[in-house]
Design an enzyme around this catalytic site. Sequence first.
Site, mmCIF file in Angstrom:
data_model
loop_
_atom_site.group_PDB
_atom_site.id
_atom_site.type_symbol
_atom_site.label_atom_id
_atom_site.label_comp_id
_atom_site.label_asym_id
_atom_site.label_seq_id
_atom_site.Cartn_x
_atom_site.Cartn_y
_atom_site.Cartn_z
ATOM 1 N N LYS A 1 0.852 -1.204 0.000
ATOM 2 C CA LYS A 1 0.000 0.000 0.000
ATOM 3 C C LYS A 1 0.883 1.248 0.000
ATOM 4 O O LYS A 1 0.612 2.222 -0.709
ATOM 5 C CB LYS A 1 -0.942 -0.017 1.219
ATOM 6 C CG LYS A 1 -2.034 -1.079 1.102
ATOM 7 C CD LYS A 1 -2.855 -1.245 2.370
ATOM 8 C CE LYS A 1 -3.836 -2.409 2.204
ATOM 9 N NZ LYS A 1 -4.626 -2.708 3.394
ATOM 10 N N GLN B 1 -5.424 -1.828 9.628
ATOM 11 C CA GLN B 1 -5.067 -3.084 8.974
ATOM 12 C C GLN B 1 -5.621 -4.263 9.777
ATOM 13 O O GLN B 1 -5.437 -4.344 10.984
ATOM 14 C CB GLN B 1 -3.534 -3.188 8.832
ATOM 15 C CG GLN B 1 -3.076 -4.340 7.969
ATOM 16 C CD GLN B 1 -3.550 -4.262 6.520
ATOM 17 O OE1 GLN B 1 -3.648 -3.191 5.948
ATOM 18 N NE2 GLN B 1 -3.865 -5.403 5.923
ATOM 19 N N ASP C 1 -11.760 2.086 3.632
ATOM 20 C CA ASP C 1 -11.880 0.625 3.530
ATOM 21 C C ASP C 1 -13.352 0.186 3.520
ATOM 22 O O ASP C 1 -13.652 -0.976 3.238
ATOM 23 C CB ASP C 1 -11.189 -0.038 4.737
ATOM 24 C CG ASP C 1 -9.945 -0.824 4.346
ATOM 25 O OD1 ASP C 1 -9.791 -1.156 3.157
ATOM 26 O OD2 ASP C 1 -9.127 -1.116 5.242
HETATM 27 N N1 GUN Z 1 -6.509 -7.338 5.738
HETATM 28 C C1 GUN Z 1 -6.639 -8.079 4.624
HETATM 29 N N2 GUN Z 1 -7.239 -7.353 3.656
HETATM 30 C C2 GUN Z 1 -7.474 -6.132 4.174
HETATM 31 C C3 GUN Z 1 -8.071 -4.941 3.651
HETATM 32 O O1 GUN Z 1 -8.515 -4.848 2.505
HETATM 33 N N3 GUN Z 1 -8.126 -3.888 4.514
HETATM 34 C C4 GUN Z 1 -7.660 -3.956 5.786
HETATM 35 N N4 GUN Z 1 -7.778 -2.870 6.549
HETATM 36 N N5 GUN Z 1 -7.125 -5.045 6.290
HETATM 37 C C5 GUN Z 1 -7.026 -6.123 5.482
#
Ligand code: GUN
Length: 302
Positions: free
Chosen positions: A49, A93, A116
Amino acid sequence: MAVILDGAAVAKKILQKIASEIAQLKITPKLAIVFVGNDPASEIYIKNKLLAAKSIGIGLELVKFPSETPLEVILQSIGTLNVDRSINGIIVQSPLPDEFMQNIVFNSISPEKDVDGFCSVSIAKLVRGSRDGFIPCTPLGIYTLLREYGINLFGKHVAVIGRGNIVGRPLSLLLSQKSPDLNATVTLCHSATENLKAITQLADIIVVAIGRKFFLRRDMVKPGAVAIDVGINRESSDDPSKKYKIFGDMDFEDLKDICSAITPVPGGVGPMTIAMLMQNTLEATKMQMTKAGGANRNRTDG
Ligand code: GUN
Protein backbone atom coordinates in the site's frame (compact mmCIF):
# COMPACT_ATOMS: atom_id res chain seq x y z
CA MET A 1 -7.69 -21.68 -22.58
CA ALA A 2 -9.22 -19.09 -20.27
CA VAL A 3 -8.69 -15.37 -20.60
CA ILE A 4 -6.30 -14.36 -17.82
CA LEU A 5 -7.82 -11.45 -15.91
CA ASP A 6 -4.68 -9.39 -15.47
CA GLY A 7 -5.35 -7.44 -12.28
CA ALA A 8 -1.79 -6.11 -12.17
CA ALA A 9 -2.14 -4.46 -15.60
CA VAL A 10 -5.62 -3.05 -14.90
CA ALA A 11 -4.49 -1.75 -11.49
CA LYS A 12 -1.49 -0.06 -13.10
CA LYS A 13 -3.76 1.74 -15.57
CA ILE A 14 -6.08 2.86 -12.76
CA LEU A 15 -3.15 4.08 -10.63
CA GLN A 16 -1.84 6.12 -13.57
CA LYS A 17 -5.25 7.75 -13.96
CA ILE A 18 -5.40 8.52 -10.23
CA ALA A 19 -1.86 9.97 -10.35
CA SER A 20 -2.79 12.38 -13.14
CA GLU A 21 -5.91 13.47 -11.22
CA ILE A 22 -3.85 14.02 -8.06
CA ALA A 23 -1.37 16.14 -10.03
CA GLN A 24 -4.27 18.53 -10.79
CA LEU A 25 -5.35 18.82 -7.14
CA LYS A 26 -4.24 21.68 -4.94
CA ILE A 27 -3.45 19.36 -2.05
CA THR A 28 -1.68 16.06 -1.44
CA PRO A 29 -4.20 13.36 -0.40
CA LYS A 30 -3.09 11.59 2.74
CA LEU A 31 -3.92 8.13 4.03
CA ALA A 32 -3.34 6.96 7.60
CA ILE A 33 -2.78 3.24 8.25
CA VAL A 34 -3.23 2.04 11.81
CA PHE A 35 -1.32 -1.19 12.39
CA VAL A 36 -1.65 -3.08 15.66
CA GLY A 37 0.73 -5.98 16.31
CA ASN A 38 3.17 -7.55 13.89
CA ASP A 39 1.26 -9.96 11.67
CA PRO A 40 3.78 -10.78 8.88
CA ALA A 41 1.14 -10.88 6.11
CA SER A 42 -0.15 -7.46 7.21
CA GLU A 43 3.38 -6.09 7.04
CA ILE A 44 3.58 -7.15 3.39
CA TYR A 45 0.14 -5.69 2.58
CA ILE A 46 1.11 -2.41 4.23
CA LYS A 47 4.39 -2.25 2.35
CA ASN A 48 2.52 -2.72 -0.93
CA LYS A 49 0.00 0.00 0.00
CA LEU A 50 2.87 2.30 0.90
CA LEU A 51 4.65 1.72 -2.43
CA ALA A 52 1.47 2.30 -4.43
CA ALA A 53 0.63 5.49 -2.51
CA LYS A 54 4.12 6.85 -3.00
CA SER A 55 4.11 6.10 -6.72
CA ILE A 56 1.00 8.21 -7.35
CA GLY A 57 1.49 11.12 -4.96
CA ILE A 58 -0.61 10.02 -1.98
CA GLY A 59 1.00 10.73 1.39
CA LEU A 60 0.98 7.96 3.96
CA GLU A 61 1.13 8.04 7.73
CA LEU A 62 1.77 4.73 9.45
CA VAL A 63 0.55 4.61 13.06
CA LYS A 64 1.97 1.50 14.76
CA PHE A 65 0.98 -0.03 18.09
CA PRO A 66 2.25 -3.15 19.84
CA SER A 67 -0.29 -5.99 20.04
CA GLU A 68 -1.01 -5.54 23.77
CA THR A 69 -2.07 -1.88 23.32
CA PRO A 70 -5.31 -1.14 25.22
CA LEU A 71 -8.39 -0.50 23.08
CA GLU A 72 -8.82 3.03 24.50
CA VAL A 73 -5.37 4.06 23.22
CA ILE A 74 -6.19 2.90 19.68
CA LEU A 75 -9.59 4.62 19.79
CA GLN A 76 -7.99 7.83 20.97
CA SER A 77 -5.50 7.73 18.11
CA ILE A 78 -8.29 7.19 15.56
CA GLY A 79 -10.23 10.06 17.17
CA THR A 80 -7.24 12.33 16.57
CA LEU A 81 -6.92 11.17 12.94
CA ASN A 82 -10.67 11.72 12.44
CA VAL A 83 -10.36 15.44 13.23
CA ASP A 84 -6.95 15.99 11.62
CA ARG A 85 -7.69 17.94 8.43
CA SER A 86 -4.44 16.84 6.81
CA ILE A 87 -5.66 13.20 6.87
CA ASN A 88 -8.18 12.25 4.16
CA GLY A 89 -8.49 8.49 4.63
CA ILE A 90 -8.00 6.11 7.55
CA ILE A 91 -7.70 2.34 7.53
CA VAL A 92 -6.99 -0.13 10.30
CA GLN A 93 -5.07 -3.08 8.97
CA SER A 94 -6.87 -6.33 9.72
CA PRO A 95 -6.53 -8.68 11.58
CA LEU A 96 -6.46 -7.02 14.99
CA PRO A 97 -5.55 -9.07 18.05
CA ASP A 98 -9.24 -9.90 18.67
CA GLU A 99 -12.39 -9.71 16.60
CA PHE A 100 -14.47 -7.94 19.23
CA MET A 101 -11.89 -5.17 19.31
CA GLN A 102 -11.80 -5.10 15.50
CA ASN A 103 -15.49 -4.21 15.16
CA ILE A 104 -15.24 -1.40 17.71
CA VAL A 105 -12.12 -0.02 16.07
CA PHE A 106 -13.59 -0.12 12.54
CA ASN A 107 -16.68 1.67 13.84
CA SER A 108 -14.66 4.48 15.35
CA ILE A 109 -13.46 5.67 11.92
CA SER A 110 -15.37 8.68 10.61
CA PRO A 111 -17.53 7.54 7.62
CA GLU A 112 -16.08 10.41 5.55
CA LYS A 113 -12.57 8.95 5.97
CA ASP A 114 -13.54 5.25 6.01
CA VAL A 115 -11.78 4.37 2.73
CA ASP A 116 -11.88 0.63 3.53
CA GLY A 117 -15.69 0.79 3.85
CA PHE A 118 -15.79 -1.25 7.08
CA CYS A 119 -17.62 1.07 9.50
CA SER A 120 -21.33 0.53 10.20
CA VAL A 121 -22.43 3.56 8.18
CA SER A 122 -20.53 2.35 5.08
CA ILE A 123 -21.92 -1.18 5.50
CA ALA A 124 -25.49 0.12 5.96
CA LYS A 125 -25.17 2.11 2.73
CA LEU A 126 -23.96 -1.01 0.92
CA VAL A 127 -26.90 -3.01 2.32
CA ARG A 128 -29.36 -0.32 1.20
CA GLY A 129 -27.74 0.00 -2.21
CA SER A 130 -26.99 3.70 -1.89
CA ARG A 131 -23.92 4.58 -3.92
CA ASP A 132 -22.56 7.39 -1.74
CA GLY A 133 -20.68 5.26 0.79
CA PHE A 134 -17.22 3.74 0.46
CA ILE A 135 -17.28 0.18 -0.89
CA PRO A 136 -14.71 -2.26 0.58
CA CYS A 137 -11.66 -2.40 -1.67
CA THR A 138 -11.51 -6.10 -2.60
CA PRO A 139 -15.21 -6.35 -3.64
CA LEU A 140 -14.86 -3.07 -5.54
CA GLY A 141 -11.68 -4.37 -7.18
CA ILE A 142 -13.40 -7.59 -8.30
CA TYR A 143 -16.34 -5.64 -9.76
CA THR A 144 -13.96 -3.24 -11.54
CA LEU A 145 -11.84 -6.07 -12.97
CA LEU A 146 -14.93 -7.88 -14.33
CA ARG A 147 -16.22 -4.63 -15.84
CA GLU A 148 -12.83 -3.92 -17.42
CA TYR A 149 -12.96 -7.29 -19.24
CA GLY A 150 -16.61 -6.79 -20.29
CA ILE A 151 -17.85 -9.64 -18.08
CA ASN A 152 -21.51 -8.96 -17.46
CA LEU A 153 -23.04 -9.58 -14.04
CA PHE A 154 -26.68 -8.83 -14.91
CA GLY A 155 -28.83 -11.85 -14.02
CA LYS A 156 -25.78 -14.10 -13.63
CA HIS A 157 -25.42 -16.64 -10.85
CA VAL A 158 -22.40 -15.83 -8.69
CA ALA A 159 -21.26 -18.33 -6.06
CA VAL A 160 -19.17 -16.56 -3.42
CA ILE A 161 -17.29 -18.97 -1.16
CA GLY A 162 -16.41 -17.32 2.15
CA ARG A 163 -18.61 -15.00 4.25
CA GLY A 164 -15.88 -12.86 5.81
CA ASN A 165 -16.52 -9.19 6.52
CA ILE A 166 -13.65 -8.02 4.31
CA VAL A 167 -14.47 -9.86 1.08
CA GLY A 168 -17.27 -12.46 0.86
CA ARG A 169 -20.12 -10.74 2.68
CA PRO A 170 -19.64 -7.23 1.26
CA LEU A 171 -19.08 -8.73 -2.23
CA SER A 172 -22.40 -10.59 -2.00
CA LEU A 173 -24.13 -7.30 -1.05
CA LEU A 174 -22.47 -5.36 -3.85
CA LEU A 175 -23.05 -7.80 -6.72
CA SER A 176 -26.72 -8.35 -5.79
CA GLN A 177 -27.55 -4.62 -5.78
CA LYS A 178 -30.38 -3.54 -8.06
CA SER A 179 -28.51 -1.69 -10.76
CA PRO A 180 -27.96 -2.20 -14.52
CA ASP A 181 -24.25 -2.94 -13.98
CA LEU A 182 -24.83 -5.41 -11.11
CA ASN A 183 -28.06 -7.33 -10.55
CA ALA A 184 -26.39 -10.70 -10.04
CA THR A 185 -28.01 -13.60 -8.20
CA VAL A 186 -25.58 -14.40 -5.41
CA THR A 187 -25.25 -17.56 -3.36
CA LEU A 188 -23.06 -16.90 -0.33
CA CYS A 189 -21.45 -20.22 0.60
CA HIS A 190 -19.52 -20.93 3.80
CA SER A 191 -18.14 -23.67 6.03
CA ALA A 192 -21.63 -25.02 6.86
CA THR A 193 -22.89 -25.05 3.26
CA GLU A 194 -24.22 -28.48 2.31
CA ASN A 195 -23.42 -29.87 -1.11
CA LEU A 196 -21.18 -26.96 -2.11
CA LYS A 197 -20.19 -28.66 -5.35
CA ALA A 198 -23.81 -28.73 -6.58
CA ILE A 199 -23.95 -24.95 -6.07
CA THR A 200 -20.61 -24.09 -7.65
CA GLN A 201 -21.41 -26.32 -10.64
CA LEU A 202 -24.42 -24.08 -11.36
CA ALA A 203 -22.52 -20.80 -11.05
CA ASP A 204 -21.57 -18.54 -13.97
CA ILE A 205 -18.98 -16.80 -11.79
CA ILE A 206 -17.20 -18.34 -8.76
CA VAL A 207 -15.31 -16.26 -6.21
CA VAL A 208 -13.25 -18.01 -3.53
CA ALA A 209 -12.10 -16.08 -0.47
CA ILE A 210 -11.40 -18.58 2.31
CA GLY A 211 -7.59 -18.84 2.52
CA ARG A 212 -7.27 -22.55 1.63
CA LYS A 213 -4.71 -23.47 -0.98
CA PHE A 214 -6.20 -24.99 -4.17
CA PHE A 215 -9.68 -25.39 -2.63
CA LEU A 216 -11.48 -24.98 -5.96
CA ARG A 217 -10.84 -27.76 -8.49
CA ARG A 218 -12.18 -28.43 -11.95
CA ASP A 219 -14.82 -30.98 -10.87
CA MET A 220 -16.58 -28.14 -8.99
CA VAL A 221 -16.81 -25.83 -12.01
CA LYS A 222 -19.21 -25.53 -14.94
CA PRO A 223 -17.35 -25.32 -18.29
CA GLY A 224 -17.10 -21.67 -19.34
CA ALA A 225 -17.47 -20.26 -15.82
CA VAL A 226 -15.44 -17.27 -14.64
CA ALA A 227 -13.14 -17.96 -11.66
CA ILE A 228 -12.01 -15.20 -9.27
CA ASP A 229 -9.35 -16.17 -6.74
CA VAL A 230 -9.00 -13.98 -3.63
CA GLY A 231 -6.73 -16.39 -1.73
CA ILE A 232 -3.21 -15.49 -0.66
CA ASN A 233 -1.67 -18.58 0.94
CA ARG A 234 2.03 -18.36 1.77
CA GLU A 235 4.40 -21.31 1.94
CA SER A 236 8.14 -21.25 2.41
CA SER A 237 9.94 -21.47 -0.91
CA ASP A 238 12.51 -24.04 -2.13
CA ASP A 239 14.07 -21.23 -4.15
CA PRO A 240 16.81 -19.65 -1.96
CA SER A 241 16.27 -16.25 -3.63
CA LYS A 242 12.65 -16.14 -2.35
CA LYS A 243 11.45 -16.40 1.25
CA TYR A 244 8.02 -17.76 0.40
CA LYS A 245 5.77 -18.76 -2.47
CA ILE A 246 2.16 -17.63 -2.85
CA PHE A 247 -0.74 -19.91 -3.78
CA GLY A 248 -4.36 -19.02 -4.41
CA ASP A 249 -7.58 -20.69 -3.24
CA MET A 250 -7.95 -22.17 -6.74
CA ASP A 251 -5.86 -24.71 -8.58
CA PHE A 252 -5.08 -22.44 -11.54
CA GLU A 253 -3.43 -25.12 -13.72
CA ASP A 254 -6.36 -27.48 -13.17
CA LEU A 255 -8.95 -24.80 -13.97
CA LYS A 256 -7.40 -22.74 -16.74
CA ASP A 257 -8.74 -24.76 -19.66
CA ILE A 258 -12.25 -25.28 -18.29
CA CYS A 259 -12.98 -21.66 -17.31
CA SER A 260 -13.70 -18.85 -19.78
CA ALA A 261 -11.73 -16.40 -17.61
CA ILE A 262 -9.62 -16.71 -14.47
CA THR A 263 -7.55 -14.50 -12.16
CA PRO A 264 -3.95 -15.47 -11.42
CA VAL A 265 -2.38 -15.42 -7.94
CA PRO A 266 -0.36 -13.29 -7.57
CA GLY A 267 -1.27 -10.52 -10.03
CA GLY A 268 -5.07 -10.83 -10.02
CA VAL A 269 -7.30 -9.49 -7.25
CA GLY A 270 -4.44 -8.32 -4.94
CA PRO A 271 -3.26 -5.34 -7.03
CA MET A 272 -6.90 -4.37 -7.70
CA THR A 273 -7.54 -4.11 -3.94
CA ILE A 274 -4.67 -1.67 -3.57
CA ALA A 275 -5.76 0.39 -6.59
CA MET A 276 -9.27 0.67 -5.12
CA LEU A 277 -7.86 1.86 -1.79
CA MET A 278 -6.06 4.64 -3.63
CA GLN A 279 -9.22 5.43 -5.62
CA ASN A 280 -11.30 5.64 -2.44
CA THR A 281 -8.65 7.87 -0.85
CA LEU A 282 -8.80 10.23 -3.83
CA GLU A 283 -12.63 10.25 -3.65
CA ALA A 284 -12.50 11.00 0.10
CA THR A 285 -10.08 13.86 -0.53
CA LYS A 286 -12.25 15.38 -3.25
CA MET A 287 -15.39 15.15 -1.09
CA GLN A 288 -13.63 16.74 1.88
CA MET A 289 -12.28 19.54 -0.35
CA THR A 290 -15.76 20.28 -1.68
CA LYS A 291 -17.18 20.33 1.84
CA ALA A 292 -14.43 22.59 3.14
CA GLY A 293 -14.72 25.13 0.32
CA GLY A 294 -12.47 23.41 -2.23
CA ALA A 295 -9.63 25.51 -3.59
CA ASN A 296 -10.06 28.15 -0.89
CA ARG A 297 -8.47 25.83 1.62
CA ASN A 298 -4.91 26.76 2.35
CA ARG A 299 -3.04 23.55 3.02
CA THR A 300 0.62 22.94 2.52
CA ASP A 301 0.88 19.49 4.11
CA GLY A 302 2.36 16.57 2.21
N1 GUN B 1 -6.51 -7.34 5.74
C1 GUN B 1 -6.64 -8.08 4.62
N2 GUN B 1 -7.24 -7.35 3.66
C2 GUN B 1 -7.47 -6.13 4.17
C3 GUN B 1 -8.07 -4.94 3.65
O1 GUN B 1 -8.51 -4.85 2.50
N3 GUN B 1 -8.13 -3.89 4.51
C4 GUN B 1 -7.66 -3.96 5.79
N4 GUN B 1 -7.78 -2.87 6.55
N5 GUN B 1 -7.12 -5.05 6.29
C5 GUN B 1 -7.03 -6.12 5.48
